[in-house]
Design an enzyme around this catalytic site. Structure first.
Site, PDB file in Angstrom:
ATOM      1  N   ASP A 241    -142.427 -16.987  51.885  1.00 32.49           N
ATOM      2  CA  ASP A 241    -141.891 -15.859  51.125  1.00 32.49           C
ATOM      3  C   ASP A 241    -142.857 -14.690  51.322  1.00 32.49           C
ATOM      4  O   ASP A 241    -143.985 -14.873  51.813  1.00 32.49           O
ATOM      5  CB  ASP A 241    -141.806 -16.250  49.640  1.00 32.49           C
ATOM      6  CG  ASP A 241    -141.437 -15.088  48.747  1.00 32.49           C
ATOM      7  OD1 ASP A 241    -140.428 -14.419  49.023  1.00 32.49           O
ATOM      8  OD2 ASP A 241    -142.177 -14.843  47.774  1.00 32.49           O
TER       9      ASP A 241
ATOM     10  N   ASP B 281    -142.989 -11.213  48.963  1.00 29.94           N
ATOM     11  CA  ASP B 281    -143.450 -10.601  47.709  1.00 29.94           C
ATOM     12  C   ASP B 281    -144.160 -11.603  46.809  1.00 29.94           C
ATOM     13  O   ASP B 281    -143.587 -12.627  46.419  1.00 29.94           O
ATOM     14  CB  ASP B 281    -142.267 -10.009  46.934  1.00 29.94           C
ATOM     15  CG  ASP B 281    -141.928  -8.612  47.384  1.00 29.94           C
ATOM     16  OD1 ASP B 281    -142.842  -7.844  47.712  1.00 29.94           O
ATOM     17  OD2 ASP B 281    -140.730  -8.267  47.404  1.00 29.94           O
TER      18      ASP B 281
END
Length: 240
Positions: free
Chosen positions: A14, A16
């Site tokens: 991922d 963020d």
């Protein structure tokens, strides 16, 4: 005689809150600047923004919050679309200015994984408009074989669509890959795609429900040993 080819393995990150420390002093700042530019009185404090992060996707986050303030769903959706477009451009500028750093230990882990032949990929709900320049600015070209963003998939986390897309592009089954996330929504997306998932929390996500995670850590320090163990077990299992 050629040496036997090692089974392919991948780690899918991922972005963020996972690869980068982007929320409190990045996205939140850009959201508030977009509100100010539109002449709106709204400002998201650090604590309130943490609550809103439960809603994935910036446009959805704005729309949900505008509805909380009393706007109808249709009006909120229209206003959110314009605000999110401006916010994305403002965040992209922050990225280009180098103001969104990688989390400590990320580069060491990526070098470690690449050094043992693990394929690296990205699965994020963020917009490609800022994800690509962010990755280009922080990592060497070609670090990530596949990058799938919220611009590419219709459904956002916790829906597993982005992970299904990454696995399809890599040509791998979930048993050959491991996800790295920072939040409960991200974990649910990874598990929904059949992936095992390591969670590295941050100040906003610490305390969320991470039931089902392979491991949960507060930072990347020491996580490399876990990935080494997974890599060895995964390789041995697939070579039997």
């Amino acid at each position: 005689m050629n040496a036997p080819r090692r089974p392919r393995r991948a780690v899918i990150f991922d972005v963020d809150g996972t690869l980068v420390d982007s929320e409190r002093h990045g996205h939140r700042v850009a959201f508030n600047a977009a509100f100010a530019a539109a002449g709106l009185p709204h400002r998201w404090g650090a604590e309130e923004y943490g609550r809103l992060l439960r809603i994935t996707g910036g446009r959805r986050r704005i729309a949900a919050w505008l509805e909380e303030t009393g706007l109808g769903a249709e009006e909120a959706a229209v206003l959110a679309a314009g605000l999110h477009k401006d916010k994305t451009e403002r965040f992209r500028v922050l990225v280009e200015q180098g103001r969104i750093p990688a989390r400590p230990g990320v580069h060491d882990l990526i070098d470690r994984l690449a050094g043992v032949g693990v394929t690296l990929a990205v699965a994020t709900t963020g917009s490609r408009e800022w994800v690509e320049p962010l990755l280009d600015g922080l990592f060497e070209p070609g670090t990530f074989e596949t990058v799938v963003t919220g611009t590419d998939v219709p459904l956002l986390k916790p829906d597993p669509a982005v992970y299904h897309d990454v696995l399809a592009r890599l040509g791998l089954g979930p048993e050959a890959a491991l996800a790295v996330e920072d939040s409960e929504n991200g974990l649910r997306a990874a598990l929904g795609a059949g992936l095992r998932c390591v969670v590295v929390t941050n100040d906003y996500t610490r305390g969320q429900d991470f039931t089902g995670a392979l491991a949960v850590a507060q930072d990347f320090a020491g996580v490399g040993a876990l990935f080494d163990a997974w890599s060895s077990v995964s390789r041995a299992a697939r070579e039997r």
